[in-house]
Design an enzyme around this catalytic site. Structure first.
Site, PDB file in Angstrom:
ATOM      1  CE  LYS A   8      -0.470   3.552   0.416  1.00 39.44           C
ATOM      2  NZ  LYS A   8      -0.362   2.355   1.293  1.00 39.44           N
ATOM      3  CD  GLU A  32       7.810   5.062   4.620  1.00 34.70           C
ATOM      4  OE1 GLU A  32       6.693   4.983   4.078  1.00 34.70           O
ATOM      5  OE2 GLU A  32       8.835   5.413   4.016  1.00 34.70           O
ATOM      6  CG  HIS A  65       2.880   5.369   4.365  1.00 40.35           C
ATOM      7  ND1 HIS A  65       3.621   4.568   3.520  1.00 40.35           N
ATOM      8  CD2 HIS A  65       1.584   5.041   4.161  1.00 40.35           C
ATOM      9  CE1 HIS A  65       2.791   3.781   2.839  1.00 40.35           C
ATOM     10  NE2 HIS A  65       1.566   4.053   3.210  1.00 40.35           N
TER      11      HIS A  65
END
Length: 258
Positions: A175, A91, A148
């Site tokens: 997130k 990530e 991510h």
């Protein structure tokens, strides 16, 4: 902004999910000495939250050293909340650890009482994620579930689906960061944020498009529903971060407008 009522997250007097997006700045030192210097620099500009990117820390596999350093950082930050993040290579980070080691480190730090929030990569093994979330909550530590994508930008519905999955694993904050290859990709991320906030979110979201192309998402995320943004003091921890002081000045302009 229209949408469901949001259950905010408050740590050391900082409320995430309410008002102006909170500014988070990273600590990336490889040693306690480097971290101390970075803390001093952070205290000069006072971001809302400090993020310790422990994957940059040389004694990463020494849990005792990590927890001791977390305690020192919390003391030196003088009331500024500390987010603990072990970002793995998959990530975009530097940590090369298996699921078990990842889970043990995050759970140990959550138990220590020396951090205020813990970041959990929600696509790690499901039982490991569940164990970290449960341990953190047992010790009063909110969880930031994260993902991510450094390769591209999924379509809007896929971004929304991933954020909803984070809610389902029990995260307190959800997130996601993506890598745009066009202006359309940035718009996709922002529209996914809007849809999530208006239709599904019952807790704070943090979303961003990385790199220079995605900078607008770090600046104007509030308009679409993002509750925090990441800046830097000296050293960036992800592509597209800008100086905390510059970031805050833009957020203040937007705050007056909306």
């Amino acid at each position: 902004m229209a949408g469901k009522a949001i259950k905010t997250v408050t740590v050391r007097g900082v409320t995430i999910g309410e008002g102006t997006p909170k500014v988070v700045a990273p600590l990336t030192g490889a040693s306690p000495e480097q971290l101390r210097s970075q803390v001093d620099a952070l205290l000069d500009v006072r971001p809302d939250v400090a993020e310790w990117r422990v994957d940059h820390f040389a004694p990463l596999t020494d849990t005792a050293a990590v927890t001791a350093t977390a305690r020192e950082l919390t003391d030196r930050l003088k009331g500024m909340p500390l987010l603990f993040t072990c970002r793995t290579r998959g990530e975009g980070g530097r940590a090369d650890v298996d699921d078990e080691a990842y889970g043990e480190l995050n759970a140990a730090v959550a138990r220590s009482g020396h951090v205020d929030l813990v970041d959990v990569e929600y696509r790690r093994r499901s039982d490991v994620v569940a164990r970290i979330v449960e341990t953190a909550h047992e010790h009063g530590v909110p969880v930031v579930a994260s993902h991510h994508d450094f390769f591209g930008t999924p379509d809007r519905d896929e971004i929304v689906a991933r954020l909803r999955e984070m809610q389902e694993v029990g995260a307190d904050i959800c997130k996601i960061a993506v890598m745009p290859h066009s202006a359309a990709d940035v718009l996709t991320l922002l529209d996914a944020t809007r849809v999530m906030r208006e239709e599904y979110a019952d807790r704070p979201l943090i979303t961003m498009a990385m790199g220079g192309l995605g900078l607008v998402s770090r600046l104007a995320g509030r308009v679409f529903g993002s509750a925090a943004t990441f800046g830097m003091v000296g050293t960036a921890s992800a592509p597209g971060q800008i100086d905390v002081a510059e970031l805050r000045s833009v957020l203040e302009v937007l705050d007056r407008a909306v």
